[in-house]
Design an enzyme around this catalytic site. Structure first.
Site, mmCIF file in Angstrom:
data_model
loop_
_atom_site.group_PDB
_atom_site.id
_atom_site.type_symbol
_atom_site.label_atom_id
_atom_site.label_comp_id
_atom_site.label_asym_id
_atom_site.label_seq_id
_atom_site.Cartn_x
_atom_site.Cartn_y
_atom_site.Cartn_z
ATOM 1 N N LYS A 175 0.876 -1.181 0.000
ATOM 2 C CA LYS A 175 0.000 0.000 0.000
ATOM 3 C C LYS A 175 0.905 1.221 0.000
ATOM 4 O O LYS A 175 1.390 1.666 1.037
ATOM 5 C CB LYS A 175 -0.891 -0.021 1.244
ATOM 6 C CG LYS A 175 -2.236 0.637 1.088
ATOM 7 C CD LYS A 175 -2.205 2.123 0.830
ATOM 8 C CE LYS A 175 -1.955 2.970 2.039
ATOM 9 N NZ LYS A 175 -1.753 4.404 1.679
ATOM 10 N N GLU A 250 9.624 1.954 10.467
ATOM 11 C CA GLU A 250 10.683 2.904 10.099
ATOM 12 C C GLU A 250 10.062 4.287 10.169
ATOM 13 O O GLU A 250 9.271 4.663 9.298
ATOM 14 C CB GLU A 250 11.188 2.621 8.672
ATOM 15 C CG GLU A 250 11.924 1.306 8.519
ATOM 16 C CD GLU A 250 13.321 1.332 9.115
ATOM 17 O OE1 GLU A 250 13.760 2.374 9.639
ATOM 18 O OE2 GLU A 250 13.985 0.285 9.065
ATOM 19 N N CYS A 284 13.936 11.002 5.946
ATOM 20 C CA CYS A 284 13.877 10.672 7.368
ATOM 21 C C CYS A 284 15.222 10.892 8.038
ATOM 22 O O CYS A 284 15.293 11.168 9.224
ATOM 23 C CB CYS A 284 13.454 9.215 7.516
ATOM 24 S SG CYS A 284 14.474 8.099 6.559
ATOM 25 N N GLU A 385 10.141 16.803 14.122
ATOM 26 C CA GLU A 385 10.537 16.558 12.735
ATOM 27 C C GLU A 385 9.741 17.474 11.791
ATOM 28 O O GLU A 385 8.522 17.547 11.882
ATOM 29 C CB GLU A 385 10.260 15.098 12.351
ATOM 30 C CG GLU A 385 10.778 14.761 10.964
ATOM 31 C CD GLU A 385 10.363 13.380 10.477
ATOM 32 O OE1 GLU A 385 9.194 12.999 10.660
ATOM 33 O OE2 GLU A 385 11.229 12.681 9.919
HETATM 34 P P1 NAD Z 1 2.389 8.937 6.926
HETATM 35 O O1 NAD Z 1 2.556 8.250 8.220
HETATM 36 O O2 NAD Z 1 1.402 10.038 6.833
HETATM 37 O O3 NAD Z 1 1.996 7.893 5.788
HETATM 38 C C1 NAD Z 1 2.808 6.771 5.511
HETATM 39 C C2 NAD Z 1 1.956 5.670 4.923
HETATM 40 O O4 NAD Z 1 1.094 5.172 5.938
HETATM 41 C C3 NAD Z 1 1.044 6.109 3.778
HETATM 42 O O5 NAD Z 1 0.988 5.067 2.827
HETATM 43 C C4 NAD Z 1 -0.306 6.279 4.475
HETATM 44 O O6 NAD Z 1 -1.393 6.150 3.607
HETATM 45 C C5 NAD Z 1 -0.253 5.154 5.475
HETATM 46 N N1 NAD Z 1 -1.083 5.291 6.668
HETATM 47 C C6 NAD Z 1 -1.368 6.400 7.360
HETATM 48 N N2 NAD Z 1 -2.154 6.100 8.416
HETATM 49 C C7 NAD Z 1 -2.350 4.763 8.399
HETATM 50 C C8 NAD Z 1 -3.065 3.849 9.225
HETATM 51 N N3 NAD Z 1 -3.737 4.243 10.301
HETATM 52 N N4 NAD Z 1 -3.044 2.542 8.899
HETATM 53 C C9 NAD Z 1 -2.363 2.098 7.834
HETATM 54 N N5 NAD Z 1 -1.682 2.915 7.006
HETATM 55 C C10 NAD Z 1 -1.666 4.239 7.290
HETATM 56 O O7 NAD Z 1 3.847 9.444 6.503
HETATM 57 P P2 NAD Z 1 4.277 10.268 5.215
HETATM 58 O O8 NAD Z 1 3.848 11.695 5.382
HETATM 59 O O9 NAD Z 1 3.864 9.552 3.990
HETATM 60 O O10 NAD Z 1 5.863 10.153 5.285
HETATM 61 C C11 NAD Z 1 6.676 10.997 6.039
HETATM 62 C C12 NAD Z 1 7.180 10.308 7.279
HETATM 63 O O11 NAD Z 1 7.829 9.089 6.925
HETATM 64 C C13 NAD Z 1 8.223 11.112 8.019
HETATM 65 O O12 NAD Z 1 7.967 11.059 9.396
HETATM 66 C C14 NAD Z 1 9.519 10.398 7.699
HETATM 67 O O13 NAD Z 1 10.552 10.574 8.634
HETATM 68 C C15 NAD Z 1 9.073 8.986 7.609
HETATM 69 N N6 NAD Z 1 10.028 8.184 6.848
HETATM 70 C C16 NAD Z 1 10.810 7.286 7.526
HETATM 71 C C17 NAD Z 1 11.763 6.543 6.842
HETATM 72 C C18 NAD Z 1 12.622 5.530 7.549
HETATM 73 O O14 NAD Z 1 13.166 4.649 6.881
HETATM 74 N N7 NAD Z 1 12.774 5.612 8.866
HETATM 75 C C19 NAD Z 1 11.910 6.706 5.461
HETATM 76 C C20 NAD Z 1 11.093 7.624 4.803
HETATM 77 C C21 NAD Z 1 10.146 8.359 5.505
#
Ligand code: NAD
Length: 492
Positions: A175, A250, A284, A385
């Site tokens: 997803k 992550e 990230c 962040e």
């Molecule tokens: P987000 O948490 O808003 O969304 C991430 C994914 O989760 C999306 O596909 C979203 O649709 C899904 N999602 C959201 N709520 C959900 C739920 N309740 N159940 C299931 N799926 C759900 O994050 P974002 O804005 O897409 O990404 C940015 C964040 O990702 C930042 O905090 C960044 O640091 C982190 N990130 C971490 C890494 C790592 O490897 N540690 C890498 C890239 C990004």
């Protein structure tokens, strides 16, 4: 305009609601494709396909060597398609072609590396304290893995999950983020071409609430591998607890990039810039807290301003662009909000600090590379962040102080240290509480090296040999060498 459907059991399937949402090009703001808006019924259909492929048929019976060969075939196809995938990523998420072109090619290495590991998953014959028994272990796949990714590097984040999970013999429902779904969907065609059987990898699209959460809650999902925000990560962790389901999380970071006075000055300046302005800060591992030793602070900031101030902002498809657009509208607003937060908390803006409207930009989603000085580590700009191109510069005097400030945050994803003193490099790397520490470099990742967070930056590891263990469970098998009636009322 292109329309994307779900990919379930090897075919394209329309969403059960018949609803779609728009995806845009962050550079131009133009809508260029429609994406299926999934719901619980779609999640159910995809999970059922993955469950059937896990339990019976070609994949379930496949020998690990053959699984490995399929992953290596996929790696070759990725290399062939790398430039097309790179351009697609740029169109959908606005990252630079200079970075994405190389990154999509590099993706192949994850599939090749884990393809190689597929038939090296070895159990052990255990010594036993019981007479007449043979006891051995087997590592087995977990089942259907839900893979949920963030918008900033869809194919890379997917490779970190899919390659080890498939090598271990699991099946998957992917997803991607609702903001950048296209590349993961196009990737499904490559999976099919590689000969990975139908149903082994499925991809459904939509929002986290509408399709992500029902997928996580589905009784037949056995593990979640998630990359995203702490807020969503926490919800997924709570849902997983209800099912006693393993997760890999992550999450975000607020990484310290620490520059000592004995560092190679120019290399450290470039490292600081790459830590925060590459990918428009939307990584990230952004080195968003720059800790600079007081004795070189002013000189260092002056040079940072020269280099960051000259960054070329504009079209991510131009190979000489340094800073591209912000990927999503909510993220654009969040970055502008944090520029105000920093000012309110008393930090001094010495570069940028607002939207960018200059030459060479289209659409409405550019922000200025921004530097704040006079930041103290208790300010929100140093603790929360942002996920954007905002650098907070924090001075320090001693190694002890740098370490205290560096670790004084809830996150622990990465850290950078710039020094020419090997003793200091070792001391700092040992004491920094982060899953990755870079010394005299920044933002290096590899398929061979484990990556993941300490503290609230996550749970579990991706890449390297550690990663495959996240997708396996161990079974202990006992065989009595001869049967003998024993007292059934006591433990053997
Ligand atoms: P987000 O948490 O808003 O969304 C991430 C994914 O989760 C999306 O596909 C979203 O649709 C899904 N999602 C959201 N709520 C959900 C739920 N309740 N159940 C299931 N799926 C759900 O994050 P974002 O804005 O897409 O990404 C940015 C964040 O990702 C930042 O905090 C960044 O640091 C982190 N990130 C971490 C890494 C790592 O490897 N540690 C890498 C890239 C990004």
């Amino acid at each position: 305009m292109k329309t994307y459907n779900h990919f379930i059991n090897g075919v394209w399937v329309e969403p059960s609601s018949n609803a779609y949402f728009d995806t845009d090009n962050p550079y131009t703001g133009e809508v260029w494709a429609k994406i299926a808006r999934g719901n619980a019924a779609d999640a159910d259909q995809a999970v059922n396909a993955a469950k059937a492929a896990f339990n019976d048929g070609e994949w379930a019976d496949m020998r690990p060597t053959q699984r490995g060969k399929l992953l290596v075939s996929l790696a070759k196809i990725i290399e062939r398609e790398a430039s097309r995938l790179g351009e697609l990523e740029v169109r959908d998420n606005g990252k630079l072609i200079a970075e994405m072109g190389a990154q999509t090619k590099y993706l192949a290495e994850w599939y090749r590396y884990f393809g190689g590991l597929a038939d090296k998953i070895e159990g052990a014959v255990l010594p036993s304290d019981k007479p007449g028994v043979f006891n051995f272990t087997r590592y087995e796949p977990i089942g259907v893995v839900a893979m949920i990714t963030a918008w900033n590097s869809p194919l890379l984040l997917l490779a970190w999950k899919l390659a080890p999970a498939l090598a271990a013999g699991n099946t998957a429902v992917v997803k991607p983020s609702e903001f950048t779904s296209a590349s993961s969907l196009e990737f499904m065609e490559l999976i099919k071409e590689a000969g990975i059987p139908d149903g082994v990898v499925n991809c459904i699209t939509g929002t986290g609430v509408e399709v992500g959460q029902p997928m996580v809650d589905h009784p037949d999902v056995a593990k979640v591998a998630f990359t995203g925000s702490g807020v969503a990560g926490q919800k997924i962790y709570e849902s997983a607890a209800k099912k006693i389901m393993p997760v890999t999380l992550e999450l975000g970071g607020k990484s310290p990039n620490i520059v000592f006075e004995d560092a190679d000055f120019e290399a450290a300046v470039m490292g600081a810039i790459s830590g925060i302005f590459a990918a428009t800060g939307q990584t990230c591992i952004a080195g968003s807290r720059l800790l600079v030793q007081q004795s070189i602070h002013d000189k260092f900031v002056k040079r940072l301003l020269e280099v960051a101030g000259a960054a070329k902002i504009g079209d991510p498809m131009s190979s000489d662009t340094h800073v591209g657009p912000v990927t999503t509208q909510p993220q654009y607003e969040k970055i502008l909000h944090y520029m105000n937060v920093a000012r309110e908390d008393g930090a001094t803006c010495v570069l940028g600090g607002g939207p960018y409207k200059g030459e060479g930009v289209k659409g409405n989603r550019f922000v200025e590379p921004t530097i704040f000085t006079g930041v103290t580590n208790d300010m929100r700009i140093a603790q929360e962040e942002v996920f954007g191109p905002i650098l907070s510069v924090i001075p320090f005097d001693s190694e002890e102080e740098a370490l205290r400030i560096g670790n004084d945050v809830v996150f622990g994803l990465a850290a950078g240290v710039w020094t020419s003193d090997i003793g200091r490099a070792l001391r700092m790397s040992e004491k920094l509480k982060a899953g990755t520490v870079w010394v005299n470099t920044y933002r290096a990742v590899s398929f061979m090296s484990p990556f993941g967070g300490y503290k609230r930056s996550g749970q579990g590891r991706e890449s390297g040999q550690e990663a495959i263990k996240e997708f396996l469970q161990v079974k202990s098998i006992w065989i009595a060498q001869q049967t003998s009636p024993a007292n059934p009322f006591i433990m053997r």
